[in-house]
Design a protein around this motif. Structure first.
Motif, PDB file in Angstrom:
ATOM      1  N   HIS A   1       7.442   4.971  -6.697  1.00 48.83           N
ATOM      2  CA  HIS A   1       8.896   4.832  -6.848  1.00 48.83           C
ATOM      3  C   HIS A   1       9.579   5.313  -5.587  1.00 48.83           C
ATOM      4  O   HIS A   1       9.234   6.342  -5.021  1.00 48.83           O
ATOM      5  CB  HIS A   1       9.387   5.664  -8.042  1.00 48.83           C
TER       6      HIS A   1
ATOM      7  N   ASP B   1      16.703   3.472 -19.424  1.00 49.31           N
ATOM      8  CA  ASP B   1      16.055   3.850 -20.686  1.00 49.31           C
ATOM      9  C   ASP B   1      17.067   4.425 -21.676  1.00 49.31           C
ATOM     10  O   ASP B   1      16.997   4.156 -22.883  1.00 49.31           O
ATOM     11  CB  ASP B   1      14.952   4.880 -20.438  1.00 49.31           C
ATOM     12  N   CYS B   2      18.004   5.230 -21.173  1.00 48.67           N
ATOM     13  CA  CYS B   2      19.027   5.823 -22.043  1.00 48.67           C
ATOM     14  C   CYS B   2      19.864   4.748 -22.729  1.00 48.67           C
ATOM     15  O   CYS B   2      20.156   4.836 -23.926  1.00 48.67           O
ATOM     16  CB  CYS B   2      19.949   6.743 -21.240  1.00 48.67           C
TER      17      CYS B   2
ATOM     18  N   ARG C   1      22.910  11.132 -22.849  1.00 49.72           N
ATOM     19  CA  ARG C   1      22.018  12.281 -23.035  1.00 49.72           C
ATOM     20  C   ARG C   1      22.737  13.426 -23.737  1.00 49.72           C
ATOM     21  O   ARG C   1      22.089  14.327 -24.289  1.00 49.72           O
ATOM     22  CB  ARG C   1      21.502  12.769 -21.677  1.00 49.72           C
TER      23      ARG C   1
ATOM     24  N   ARG D   1      14.499  -6.819 -18.591  1.00 46.67           N
ATOM     25  CA  ARG D   1      13.501  -5.864 -18.089  1.00 46.67           C
ATOM     26  C   ARG D   1      12.122  -6.514 -18.033  1.00 46.67           C
ATOM     27  O   ARG D   1      11.334  -6.264 -17.090  1.00 46.67           O
ATOM     28  CB  ARG D   1      13.460  -4.625 -18.986  1.00 46.67           C
TER      29      ARG D   1
ATOM     30  N   MET E   1      13.329   6.209  -9.999  1.00 48.38           N
ATOM     31  CA  MET E   1      13.033   6.805 -11.306  1.00 48.38           C
ATOM     32  C   MET E   1      14.316   7.250 -12.006  1.00 48.38           C
ATOM     33  O   MET E   1      14.425   7.178 -13.235  1.00 48.38           O
ATOM     34  CB  MET E   1      12.079   7.990 -11.145  1.00 48.38           C
ATOM     35  N   VAL E   2      15.280   7.702 -11.218  1.00 45.38           N
ATOM     36  CA  VAL E   2      16.568   8.105 -11.792  1.00 45.38           C
ATOM     37  C   VAL E   2      17.248   6.906 -12.439  1.00 45.38           C
ATOM     38  O   VAL E   2      17.777   6.985 -13.551  1.00 45.38           O
ATOM     39  CB  VAL E   2      17.467   8.726 -10.707  1.00 45.38           C
TER      40      VAL E   2
ATOM     41  N   ASN F   1      24.080   8.414 -18.288  1.00 46.25           N
ATOM     42  CA  ASN F   1      23.727   9.817 -18.506  1.00 46.25           C
ATOM     43  C   ASN F   1      24.605  10.495 -19.559  1.00 46.25           C
ATOM     44  O   ASN F   1      24.231  11.530 -20.119  1.00 46.25           O
ATOM     45  CB  ASN F   1      23.790  10.597 -17.194  1.00 46.25           C
TER      46      ASN F   1
ATOM     47  N   THR G   1      15.804   4.048 -13.425  1.00 41.99           N
ATOM     48  CA  THR G   1      15.018   3.590 -14.568  1.00 41.99           C
ATOM     49  C   THR G   1      15.245   4.470 -15.786  1.00 41.99           C
ATOM     50  O   THR G   1      15.364   3.986 -16.915  1.00 41.99           O
ATOM     51  CB  THR G   1      13.521   3.563 -14.216  1.00 41.99           C
ATOM     52  N   SER G   2      15.334   5.782 -15.567  1.00 44.41           N
ATOM     53  CA  SER G   2      15.596   6.705 -16.666  1.00 44.41           C
ATOM     54  C   SER G   2      16.973   6.448 -17.276  1.00 44.41           C
ATOM     55  O   SER G   2      17.141   6.510 -18.502  1.00 44.41           O
ATOM     56  CB  SER G   2      15.510   8.149 -16.167  1.00 44.41           C
ATOM     57  N   ALA G   3      17.950   6.146 -16.437  1.00 39.75           N
ATOM     58  CA  ALA G   3      19.292   5.826 -16.944  1.00 39.75           C
ATOM     59  C   ALA G   3      19.254   4.554 -17.784  1.00 39.75           C
ATOM     60  O   ALA G   3      19.892   4.467 -18.843  1.00 39.75           O
ATOM     61  CB  ALA G   3      20.265   5.672 -15.781  1.00 39.75           C
TER      62      ALA G   3
END
Length: 426
Positions: free
Chosen positions: A380, A392-393, A329, A419, A385-386, A326, A388-390
């Motif tokens: 999910h 993605d970052c 971001r 992945r 989702m948290v 994070n 997976t989003s991390a």
């Protein structure tokens, strides 16, 4: 830098700079330019660098030792960035050996003889520094070498001179201050002839004395925590006398350090008010991103053995990996242009933890379904989702910077493959 440039151009000075340092600077610069014609000279320049280093180390001149040390560090960065880790490790080790042989770990400390150094090679006594700037260069030189050693011995799973015995208690060189402070004569008087064991004192005392907050000082401190966490995890034995006490003490020290770090936004704000060039702002942000990432990875290293078999939704390692991801971001990573090669290793560790976290969370779906909770196919779980989003970052960061580093290119390819194997849509 002004003094170096005057010497480089031959103005106001009759002394020449070591060819090993000049060539290593040129070699590393080729990594940062997008000019195929210039890049085509890389093999020849690398050969010149290695020949110059071999000649310099075969005929040691104490007056140029710091320049040889700087060259070894730059060459190690070159090889690490090129994903040639064994060669990078070789030159990092050479830099450590030179630093210890010159007693750079005892600047402003008791000037011991060669017997105080754990190296088995020669011992060199440097000339007395001409002024605070020259002494500051030696202090910073030691801590740069220390950072490289502490991080890459973990990455390469290798041993170091600095890990032998109780070497940490022999380090008496004070934490570095900013270069501008040395240039302006703002060296704190309290640091002169201060013989405290710097690293040992840091590990045992959480309070800051105000002289240890430069970017390089913070980087050296968090590198210490990262290496210590890895070493303690490798000795994992909860039943051993004193182990739990050591574990808790180090865990608390790491958490205190996290809280004490300035945020990345504060780093940018304070830098924007500086009268120095904008490039310095980027350097500071690059350093602080590394510090924040390293301290989260210290938690991951320390807690990995403890997390085995525990509820993955309550994982300290997963929480640290998400926190590290994070951070990305908050930063326009493209503006950084390049990063320290160790970041590729750290992002690889973080992505592995995140992927394992997703796998563990998905394994919990059948248990949630049997307990009466909703588990529609493909849905999910809370937290997935948290994670997976991390992830993605991390991937987007590697994609943005991979063109600057073969090491980052390889880590990006590994992440994409991992992945895909886990699930094409992850």
């Amino acid at each position: 830098m002004p003094r170096f440039l005057r010497r480089l151009t031959g103005r106001f000075s009759t002394s020449t700079i070591s060819p090993a340092l000049v060539n290593s600077m040129q070699l590393l610069t080729l990594q940062l330019v997008d000019d195929p014609q210039l890049r085509s000279h890389e093999p020849q320049l690398l050969s010149r660098v290695l020949q110059a280093l071999a000649a310099a180390t075969a005929n040691i001149n104490p007056a140029t030792m710091i320049e040889i040390l700087q060259a070894e560090v730059l060459v190690s960065f070159y090889f690490f960035n090129r994903d040639r880790k064994l060669e990078g490790g070789y030159h990092a080790t050479a830099a450590v050996s030179l630093a210890v042989a010159c007693d750079l770990h005892k600047v402003r400390g008791v000037q011991g003889g060669g017997s105080t150094s754990p190296s088995s090679g020669a011992h060199y006594r440097l000339p007395v520094p001409a002024d605070d700037v020259e002494e500051g260069e030696r202090i910073q030189g030691f801590w740069v070498v220390y950072c490289v050693d502490r991080c890459w011995t973990v990455a390469l799973k290798s041993q170091s001179v600095l890990s032998r015995g109780d070497f940490a208690s022999q380090i008496e060189t004070p934490w570095p201050i900013e270069t501008s402070n040395y240039e302006q004569g703002q060296y704190p008087q309290a640091l002169r002839h201060r013989n405290l064991p710097t690293v040992k004192h840091f590990l045992e005392n959480a309070a800051s004395n105000g002289w240890d907050r430069s970017c390089l000082a913070l980087r050296a401190q968090v590198s210490t925590l990262f290496e210590r966490a890895t070493d303690l995890a490798n000795q994992w034995n909860p039943g051993a006398p004193g182990f739990q006490t050591r574990f808790l003490a180090l865990d608390n020290r790491i958490e205190h350090f996290k809280r004490s770090l300035p945020g990345l936004s504060l780093t940018e704000a304070s830098s924007s008010q500086d009268d120095r060039p904008a490039q310095t702002d980027t350097e500071k942000l690059r350093c602080m991103l590394c510090c924040h990432t390293l301290v989260q990875c210290a938690t991951i290293q320390l807690h990995t053995p403890l997390q085995q078999g525990q509820d993955p939704t309550n994982s300290r390692t997963l929480a640290a990996a998400i926190a590290a991801a994070n951070l990305l971001r908050e930063v326009d990573v493209r503006s950084l242009s390049f990063v320290d090669p160790i970041m590729g290793v750290l992002w690889s560790t973080i992505s592995q933890v995140l992927i394992q976290g997703i796998v563990n969370l998905r394994r919990m779906r059948p248990r949630q379904s049997s307990s009466g909770r909703s588990a529609t196919p493909g849905a999910h779980l809370p937290g997935e989702m948290v994670v997976t989003s991390a992830l993605d970052c991390v991937q987007m960061t590697l994609e943005a910077l991979s063109g600057t580093s073969p090491l980052l290119e390889r880590e990006l390819a590994n992440l994409r493959q991992a992945r895909f194997e886990m699930h094409p849509n992850v």
